[in-house]
Scaffold this motif. Sequence first.
Motif, PDB file in Angstrom:
ATOM      1  N   MET A   1       0.819  -1.179   0.000  1.00  0.00           N
ATOM      2  CA  MET A   1       0.000   0.000   0.000  1.00  0.00           C
ATOM      3  C   MET A   1       0.874   1.258   0.000  1.00  0.00           C
ATOM      4  SD  MET A   1      -3.120   1.077   0.518  1.00  0.00           S
ATOM      5  CE  MET A   1      -3.934   2.441   1.138  1.00  0.00           C
ATOM      6  N   GLY A  38      -9.334   0.461  -2.762  1.00  0.00           N
ATOM      7  CA  GLY A  38      -8.327  -0.588  -2.634  1.00  0.00           C
ATOM      8  C   GLY A  38      -7.981  -0.859  -1.187  1.00  0.00           C
ATOM      9  N   ILE A  39      -7.759   0.242  -0.429  1.00  0.00           N
ATOM     10  CA  ILE A  39      -7.431   0.087   1.001  1.00  0.00           C
ATOM     11  C   ILE A  39      -8.591  -0.575   1.743  1.00  0.00           C
ATOM     12  CG2 ILE A  39      -6.984   1.358   3.127  1.00  0.00           C
ATOM     13  CD1 ILE A  39      -5.421   3.369   1.412  1.00  0.00           C
ATOM     14  N   PHE A  41     -10.943  -2.438   0.545  1.00  0.00           N
ATOM     15  CA  PHE A  41     -11.125  -3.814   0.087  1.00  0.00           C
ATOM     16  C   PHE A  41     -10.058  -4.710   0.690  1.00  0.00           C
ATOM     17  CE2 PHE A  41     -10.669  -7.281  -3.030  1.00  0.00           C
ATOM     18  CZ  PHE A  41     -11.967  -7.736  -3.034  1.00  0.00           C
ATOM     19  N   TYR A  42      -8.823  -4.236   0.695  1.00  0.00           N
ATOM     20  CA  TYR A  42      -7.726  -5.060   1.179  1.00  0.00           C
ATOM     21  C   TYR A  42      -7.788  -5.262   2.695  1.00  0.00           C
ATOM     22  CZ  TYR A  42      -2.991  -6.779   1.897  1.00  0.00           C
ATOM     23  OH  TYR A  42      -1.911  -7.525   2.264  1.00  0.00           O
ATOM     24  N   TYR A  43      -7.961  -4.172   3.433  1.00  0.00           N
ATOM     25  CA  TYR A  43      -7.970  -4.268   4.899  1.00  0.00           C
ATOM     26  C   TYR A  43      -9.378  -4.457   5.485  1.00  0.00           C
ATOM     27  CZ  TYR A  43      -3.107  -2.780   4.961  1.00  0.00           C
ATOM     28  OH  TYR A  43      -1.770  -2.710   4.776  1.00  0.00           O
ATOM     29  N   LYS A  45     -12.071  -6.020   4.095  1.00  0.00           N
ATOM     30  CA  LYS A  45     -12.795  -7.252   3.783  1.00  0.00           C
ATOM     31  C   LYS A  45     -12.734  -8.237   4.944  1.00  0.00           C
ATOM     32  CE  LYS A  45     -13.227 -10.915   0.393  1.00  0.00           C
ATOM     33  NZ  LYS A  45     -12.693 -11.526  -0.796  1.00  0.00           N
TER      34      LYS A  45
END
Length: 177
Positions: A1, A38-39, A41-43, A45
């Motif tokens: 990230m 993105g952040i 979704f990545y963290y 989820k």
Amino acid sequence: MIETLLFLAEAHSEVEGGFGLNLDILDTNLINLTLLVGILFYYGKPLLGNILAERRAKIVEQIEAVEQKQKQAEITLAEEKKKLEEAQKTAVKIRQDAEVNAQKARETILAQGEKEVERLKEMAGKDLSSEQEKAIAQLRERVVALALEKARSSMGNMLNDDAQRKLIDNSIAKLGG
């Protein structure tokens, strides 16, 4: 990230010749929005999945608890209905027994009453006979007393001194010869 952010910052500075402020709203908003999604979704989820899974487990647990309570309530209701039916049957039996006992008691009381009436009649008859016999005995005594009194009074008039001597002399003569 962080690498992505650094890469974007370098790419931006190479294009414009240095590090500076990009005032193109469309270009910066798209990059920011992409980074944010993105952040998240990545963290987010796994975090959001865990929260939703926990919430779902609690809801399922609560539903199962409510269903269990409902089943228990239905069982209790059926038991109480059964008890009510038994109590009603017992009440009917008690009422019938009470009516039978009341009828028996009534018949017993009436029979005892009839016996008592017969006994009282018999006693009254005996008392009446006894009273009649007493009255007859008193009348006889009175008649005898009156007869004796009359006989004395009439003998007293009939037997004067001469008549008494004659009676005595006759009696002596009959006895002595």
